[in-house]
Design a protein around this motif. Sequence first.
Motif, PDB file in Angstrom:
ATOM      1  N   MET A 155      26.087  69.206  53.028  1.00 61.85           N
ATOM      2  CA  MET A 155      26.640  69.639  54.303  1.00 61.85           C
ATOM      3  C   MET A 155      25.492  70.072  55.206  1.00 61.85           C
ATOM      4  N   ASN A 156      25.470  69.514  56.382  1.00 62.31           N
ATOM      5  CA  ASN A 156      24.424  69.810  57.345  1.00 62.31           C
ATOM      6  C   ASN A 156      25.076  70.423  58.587  1.00 62.31           C
ATOM      7  N   PHE A 157      24.886  71.727  58.753  1.00 56.66           N
ATOM      8  CA  PHE A 157      25.542  72.418  59.864  1.00 56.66           C
ATOM      9  C   PHE A 157      25.098  71.869  61.216  1.00 56.66           C
ATOM     10  N   SER A 158      23.853  71.433  61.328  1.00 54.30           N
ATOM     11  CA  SER A 158      23.359  70.869  62.580  1.00 54.30           C
ATOM     12  C   SER A 158      24.104  69.583  62.930  1.00 54.30           C
ATOM     13  N   GLN A 159      24.340  68.747  61.949  1.00 54.35           N
ATOM     14  CA  GLN A 159      25.092  67.509  62.184  1.00 54.35           C
ATOM     15  C   GLN A 159      26.546  67.810  62.533  1.00 54.35           C
ATOM     16  N   ILE A 160      27.115  68.828  61.892  1.00 56.35           N
ATOM     17  CA  ILE A 160      28.496  69.212  62.201  1.00 56.35           C
ATOM     18  C   ILE A 160      28.585  69.707  63.644  1.00 56.35           C
ATOM     19  N   LYS A 161      27.593  70.477  64.088  1.00 56.16           N
ATOM     20  CA  LYS A 161      27.573  70.937  65.478  1.00 56.16           C
ATOM     21  C   LYS A 161      27.516  69.750  66.436  1.00 56.16           C
ATOM     22  N   ASP A 162      26.668  68.774  66.119  1.00 57.34           N
ATOM     23  CA  ASP A 162      26.557  67.580  66.966  1.00 57.34           C
ATOM     24  C   ASP A 162      27.881  66.825  67.008  1.00 57.34           C
ATOM     25  N   SER A 163      28.506  66.651  65.857  1.00 61.73           N
ATOM     26  CA  SER A 163      29.795  65.956  65.797  1.00 61.73           C
ATOM     27  C   SER A 163      30.860  66.701  66.595  1.00 61.73           C
ATOM     28  N   ALA A 164      30.888  68.028  66.462  1.00 65.51           N
ATOM     29  CA  ALA A 164      31.859  68.837  67.198  1.00 65.51           C
ATOM     30  C   ALA A 164      31.633  68.718  68.707  1.00 65.51           C
ATOM     31  N   THR A 165      30.382  68.749  69.121  1.00 65.32           N
ATOM     32  CA  THR A 165      30.057  68.610  70.540  1.00 65.32           C
ATOM     33  C   THR A 165      30.533  67.264  71.061  1.00 65.32           C
ATOM     34  N   ASN A 166      30.311  66.214  70.283  1.00 68.31           N
ATOM     35  CA  ASN A 166      30.757  64.874  70.693  1.00 68.31           C
ATOM     36  C   ASN A 166      32.277  64.804  70.805  1.00 68.31           C
TER      37      ASN A 166
END
Length: 150
Positions: free
Chosen positions: A1-12
């Motif tokens: 799990m990569n919180f940075s990638q989750i943030k990017d996905s959520a932003t998108n």
Amino acid sequence: MNFSQIKDSATNILSGNETKSFKLQAICDLLKSEISYYDWVGFYFKNGTNQELKLAEFAGEPTEHTIIPFGKGICGQVAVSNQNFVVQDVSAQDNYISCGWKVKSEIVIPIFVNEENIGQIDIDSHTVNPFTENDEALLEFICKKVAEIL
């Protein structure tokens, strides 16, 4: 799990042209699928002028707690306190609304629009003591982004 990638996905997700409901559901689905110990993810919002929260979009098992009075349970307490509430072991909480025997911990983060607490994201886990400061920071980030579409 990569919180940075989750943030990017959520932003998108939140910057897309879909409806608010679609975006909120997509956030619930994203968090539940990407973070193994997020067993239930949902949004509650203030129910009009009533002193209660109403369940909106969620991912996980259905719950009978679709309306929660302010002050009752973890969600209801956050509606009053305007503060994050991290419960690593729900059995240690006196003012807890049980959503099922599997739930062992809960984290609730308020959503503010124009400095008013208008709702929250609620995460239940079937694991005791799973949440870290990283979870809290991720959910605060998501709540700020959600506030921008409300």
